[in-house]
Every structure is written in structure tokens, then in C-alpha cells.
Design a protein around this motif. Structure first.
Motif, mmCIF file in Angstrom:
data_model
loop_
_atom_site.group_PDB
_atom_site.id
_atom_site.type_symbol
_atom_site.label_atom_id
_atom_site.label_comp_id
_atom_site.label_asym_id
_atom_site.label_seq_id
_atom_site.Cartn_x
_atom_site.Cartn_y
_atom_site.Cartn_z
ATOM 1 N N THR A 1 84.023 40.591 61.559
ATOM 2 C CA THR A 1 83.540 39.365 62.191
ATOM 3 C C THR A 1 82.814 38.485 61.186
ATOM 4 O OG1 THR A 1 83.384 40.338 64.403
ATOM 5 C CG2 THR A 1 82.002 38.428 63.954
ATOM 6 N N SER A 2 81.975 39.079 60.359
ATOM 7 C CA SER A 2 81.256 38.309 59.347
ATOM 8 C C SER A 2 82.217 37.680 58.346
ATOM 9 C CB SER A 2 80.261 39.208 58.605
ATOM 10 O OG SER A 2 79.286 39.714 59.486
ATOM 11 N N LEU A 3 83.226 38.450 57.948
ATOM 12 C CA LEU A 3 84.221 37.933 57.015
ATOM 13 C C LEU A 3 84.933 36.721 57.596
ATOM 14 C CD1 LEU A 3 86.023 38.196 54.455
ATOM 15 C CD2 LEU A 3 87.483 39.742 55.782
ATOM 16 N N ASP B 1 82.820 33.603 57.823
ATOM 17 C CA ASP B 1 82.660 33.003 56.496
ATOM 18 C C ASP B 1 83.921 32.283 56.038
ATOM 19 O OD1 ASP B 1 80.071 33.906 56.239
ATOM 20 O OD2 ASP B 1 80.612 35.702 55.096
ATOM 21 N N SER B 2 85.062 32.623 56.640
ATOM 22 C CA SER B 2 86.344 32.055 56.216
ATOM 23 C C SER B 2 86.695 30.785 56.972
ATOM 24 C CB SER B 2 87.462 33.088 56.414
ATOM 25 O OG SER B 2 87.200 34.269 55.676
ATOM 26 N N TRP B 3 86.117 30.586 58.151
ATOM 27 C CA TRP B 3 86.311 29.376 58.945
ATOM 28 C C TRP B 3 84.953 28.823 59.343
ATOM 29 C CZ3 TRP B 3 89.719 33.491 59.859
ATOM 30 C CH2 TRP B 3 91.082 33.195 59.823
ATOM 31 N N ASP B 4 84.910 27.562 59.681
ATOM 32 C CA ASP B 4 83.704 26.986 60.278
ATOM 33 C C ASP B 4 83.841 27.149 61.785
ATOM 34 O OD1 ASP B 4 81.455 25.649 61.029
ATOM 35 O OD2 ASP B 4 81.887 23.808 59.919
ATOM 36 N N LEU B 5 83.698 28.393 62.241
ATOM 37 C CA LEU B 5 83.927 28.689 63.651
ATOM 38 C C LEU B 5 82.884 28.049 64.557
ATOM 39 C CD1 LEU B 5 85.075 32.421 63.430
ATOM 40 C CD2 LEU B 5 86.479 30.380 63.738
ATOM 41 N N ALA B 6 81.681 27.827 64.027
ATOM 42 C CA ALA B 6 80.655 27.165 64.841
ATOM 43 C C ALA B 6 81.083 25.735 65.172
ATOM 44 C CB ALA B 6 79.322 27.161 64.100
ATOM 45 N N ALA B 7 81.675 25.046 64.213
ATOM 46 C CA ALA B 7 82.140 23.676 64.458
ATOM 47 C C ALA B 7 83.329 23.666 65.411
ATOM 48 C CB ALA B 7 82.520 23.015 63.133
ATOM 49 N N PHE C 1 94.752 22.953 66.038
ATOM 50 C CA PHE C 1 95.074 22.938 64.620
ATOM 51 C C PHE C 1 93.885 23.386 63.785
ATOM 52 C CE2 PHE C 1 98.833 20.366 65.643
ATOM 53 C CZ PHE C 1 99.745 20.922 64.761
ATOM 54 N N ARG C 2 92.696 23.288 64.339
ATOM 55 C CA ARG C 2 91.509 23.783 63.640
ATOM 56 C C ARG C 2 91.221 25.235 64.010
ATOM 57 N NH1 ARG C 2 86.464 20.428 64.819
ATOM 58 N NH2 ARG C 2 85.706 21.597 63.013
ATOM 59 N N ASP C 3 91.686 25.633 65.195
ATOM 60 C CA ASP C 3 91.367 26.963 65.724
ATOM 61 C C ASP C 3 92.446 27.968 65.320
ATOM 62 O OD1 ASP C 3 90.727 29.185 67.189
ATOM 63 O OD2 ASP C 3 90.848 28.205 69.147
ATOM 64 N N PRO C 4 92.081 29.027 64.614
ATOM 65 C CA PRO C 4 93.079 30.020 64.210
ATOM 66 C C PRO C 4 93.534 30.933 65.339
ATOM 67 C CG PRO C 4 90.904 30.699 63.490
ATOM 68 C CD PRO C 4 90.746 29.304 64.039
ATOM 69 N N GLY C 5 92.940 30.800 66.522
ATOM 70 C CA GLY C 5 93.346 31.652 67.645
ATOM 71 C C GLY C 5 92.999 33.110 67.409
ATOM 72 N N LEU C 6 91.811 33.365 66.907
ATOM 73 C CA LEU C 6 91.409 34.722 66.555
ATOM 74 C C LEU C 6 91.278 35.614 67.783
ATOM 75 C CD1 LEU C 6 88.637 33.901 63.909
ATOM 76 C CD2 LEU C 6 91.033 34.488 63.488
ATOM 77 N N PRO C 7 91.451 36.927 67.594
ATOM 78 C CA PRO C 7 91.264 37.869 68.717
ATOM 79 C C PRO C 7 89.851 37.780 69.281
ATOM 80 C CG PRO C 7 92.343 38.938 66.854
ATOM 81 C CD PRO C 7 91.872 37.604 66.360
ATOM 82 N N GLY C 8 89.740 37.973 70.573
ATOM 83 C CA GLY C 8 88.430 37.875 71.207
ATOM 84 C C GLY C 8 87.418 38.874 70.681
ATOM 85 N N GLU C 9 87.897 40.018 70.181
ATOM 86 C CA GLU C 9 86.989 41.065 69.704
ATOM 87 C C GLU C 9 86.153 40.636 68.498
ATOM 88 O OE1 GLU C 9 90.790 43.355 70.959
ATOM 89 O OE2 GLU C 9 90.204 41.329 70.337
ATOM 90 N N VAL C 10 86.639 39.623 67.750
ATOM 91 C CA VAL C 10 85.931 39.230 66.533
ATOM 92 C C VAL C 10 85.153 37.928 66.721
ATOM 93 C CG1 VAL C 10 87.606 40.405 65.069
ATOM 94 C CG2 VAL C 10 87.925 37.976 65.593
ATOM 95 N N LEU C 11 85.080 37.447 67.965
ATOM 96 C CA LEU C 11 84.397 36.192 68.242
ATOM 97 C C LEU C 11 83.100 36.436 69.009
ATOM 98 C CD1 LEU C 11 87.524 34.142 69.328
ATOM 99 C CD2 LEU C 11 86.234 33.840 67.199
ATOM 100 N N ALA C 12 82.214 35.439 68.953
ATOM 101 C CA ALA C 12 80.950 35.533 69.680
ATOM 102 C C ALA C 12 81.218 35.630 71.183
ATOM 103 C CB ALA C 12 80.095 34.303 69.379
ATOM 104 N N PRO C 13 80.373 36.340 71.922
ATOM 105 C CA PRO C 13 80.602 36.521 73.366
ATOM 106 C C PRO C 13 80.691 35.218 74.148
ATOM 107 C CG PRO C 13 78.910 38.030 72.568
ATOM 108 C CD PRO C 13 79.186 37.071 71.436
ATOM 109 N N ASP C 14 80.004 34.161 73.669
ATOM 110 C CA ASP C 14 80.011 32.884 74.395
ATOM 111 C C ASP C 14 81.011 31.896 73.811
ATOM 112 O OD1 ASP C 14 78.701 32.435 72.007
ATOM 113 O OD2 ASP C 14 77.073 31.254 72.889
ATOM 114 N N TRP C 15 82.013 32.397 73.100
ATOM 115 C CA TRP C 15 83.048 31.531 72.535
ATOM 116 C C TRP C 15 83.630 30.647 73.636
ATOM 117 C CZ3 TRP C 15 84.442 29.833 68.013
ATOM 118 C CH2 TRP C 15 85.738 29.372 67.781
ATOM 119 N N SER C 16 83.694 29.335 73.383
ATOM 120 C CA SER C 16 83.983 28.378 74.461
ATOM 121 C C SER C 16 85.459 28.039 74.628
ATOM 122 C CB SER C 16 83.196 27.085 74.217
ATOM 123 O OG SER C 16 83.507 26.557 72.939
#
Length: 279
Positions: free
Chosen positions: A178-180, A183-189, A234-249
């Protein structure tokens, strides 16, 4: 009148709307459009006629459109190039609706493009970023494994096969995954962009849920909705839910988008179909 919310979606229309129009309207109406009808419809969506004609001319020059008259109406048909490119775009635009499966692994792209091909190296970086790949390190990019074919197309289009290695596999490193990835995307943005989308369309969802919109009103609203949405995946890599924050919107934004498409698509296409007439 449908309220599109505080973001003023209609006022932010740009020439990208023409591409959205080709994919969302022209394809389902037979892969052909009458030029007069297209100009009229896109003018309703906020584009001026000269901009529409310029965009169409450029798309024709790029091999997306070819002149074709039907029933006495001058128009353009989508080419195989356009259909293939739009389909590839769909793969990216819609993948965010279904997160990748963690067990499927990851697509890794590594390239060593010489300085003499610097422009193509920069193009490849931009293309991978546009496809939703994250930058892990120098010349090393990552995305869910399902993006393999999109990566291969990007490399092939630039003729960089001899300078690029593309792998698919599992992650076995010691660094927290998850940390990796954060660091590889600006997931907060990216997460904030989904939150903004939900906030911008809350009033529109309520309006569509309460009453079926009139076709003439639904069309520009639908096109504006798609034009705004298509930029987010196009900005969202569609990552698995397991590696995202619980409140991912993303799930909430997808639900809002799907509700709006369900309410707007049919009347919007009905309005467009009425313009598929002769000059």
C-alpha cells in the motif's frame, strides 16, 4: 431546468467534448453522423460551430473520420482507427468501475530509451501516465495486470519495442505494498477528484431521480457528465480495494455516475437521433 451543480459543468466544455460525442452518441447511432446535425447538437452542448468544424477537420486528418453521405445528408463515418481507439479508451474509462483483482498481479513496464530518442521517451512516459500507470522509479512504471495490452499498444505505437520490457507478475517485495502504491500515484488527489465529482452532481442526481428530463435538456447534460467523468478514470489506475484507504471515494462516485447515466442516456440519445436527418 436541471441544475448541474456548483462546478458549472456546461461552462467547462472543451474540444474534448467532440471525442466524447463520437464515442457516446455517434457509435450507438450507427457509427455515422450528419455534419449539420452534429454541429447543431454540439452547439447545444456549449461548443461554437467553428470549433466543431475545426475539430472534425483535424479528426478527419488523423484518420478518425471519412466523408460519407447518407440519404442526401453530408456527413462522416467513424473509421476502423477511430473505433479501435475509442474501444481502447473505453477500456481505461470504464475500468475504474470494477477494481482490479489483487491476485491477478501487476503489469510492469521498464524502458531504456537512448538520448537520441528523447522525444519518444517523453511521449512514452506521458502515454503511460495517461493510461493510469504509476511511476515506481526511474523508467519503471506499474499498473494492474489487466493494463498489459494497453501498455503493449502504447509501446508499439511509438516503435519502442526494442527498448522496452513489459512484465506481468506478483509483488514479493518487503516494502508495504500500500505504501509503495501511494508513493507511485497521487492517490490523495485522485480520491479528492472523486469526492468533487460527487459533490458537483448531488443536485443533478436528485433532479434526475425526481423527474425524467426532457430530451433537449438531457442531451447537453449527459454529454457534459460524460466529458467530466472520462477524465477521472484516466487518472485512476483502478487499484484493488485491498490496497486502498477504507474511505476511498471511487465506489460512491461510480454509483452517482451510473445513476445519472441510467436517467440521462435514453432521452439524450433520443434527442440526438432526431438530428440524424438530411441537410
Amino acid at each position: 431546468m436541471i441544475d448541474t451543480g456548483p462546478s458549472g459543468t456546461h461552462n467547462r466544455q472543451s474540444r474534448t467534448t467532440v471525442v466524447t460525442f463520437l464515442g457516446a452518441v455517434v457509435r450507438p447511432l450507427g457509427d455515422w453522423m450528419p455534419i449539420a446535425g452534429a454541429v447543431d447538437l454540439l452547439s447545444q452542448a456549449g461548443l461554437d460551430a467553428p470549433s466543431v468544424r475545426t475539430a472534425v477537420h483535424r479528426l478527419k486528418g488523423n484518420g478518425w473520420l471519412e466523408s460519407e453521405a447518407r440519404d442526401g445528408a453530408r456527413g462522416y463515418a467513424l473509421t476502423a482507427v477511430a473505433l479501435e481507439t475509442l474501444a481502447a479508451g473505453d477500456e481505461v474509462i470504464w475500468h475504474a468501475r470494477t477494481p482490479a483483482v489483487l491476485d491477478d498481479g501487476w503489469c510492469i513496464v521498464h524502458f531504456g530509451v537512448p538520448e537520441s530518442m528523447r522525444a519518444k521517451r517523453q511521449q512514452l512516459r506521458a502515454h503511460l501516465g495517461h493510461l493510469g500507470f504509476g511511476n515506481v522509479g526511474t523508467a519503471l512504471w506499474i499498473a494492474p495486470a489487466r493494463m498489459l495490452h494497453a501498455a503493449q499498444r502504447a509501446v508499439a505505437e511509438l516503435g519502442l519495442e526494442a527498448h522496452t520490457a513489459v512484465f506481468v507478475g506478483d509483488y514479493h517485495g518487503t516494502q508495504d505494498l500500500t505504501s509503495l502504491l501511494y508513493d507511485s500515484w497521487d492517490l490523495a488527489a485522485i480520491d479528492q477528484s472523486y469526492r468533487d465529482f460527487v459533490s458537483d452532481h448531488e443536485q443533478l442526481v436528485a433532479a434526475v431521480d425526481n423527474a425524467r428530463p426532457e430530451p433537449a435538456e438531457a442531451f447537453p447534460t449527459y454529454l457534459a457528465l460524460l466529458d467530466q467523468w472520462r477524465r477521472l478514470p484516466f487518472r485512476d489506475p483502478g487499484l484493488p480495494g485491498e490496497v486502498l484507504a477504507p474511505d476511498w471515494s471511487r465506489p460512491r462516485a461510480v454509483a452517482v455516475f451510473e445513476r445519472l447515466v441510467a436517467g440521462l442516456e435514453e432521452p439524450a440519445l433520443a434527442h440526438a437521433r432526431a438530428h440524424w436527418t438530411s441537410d
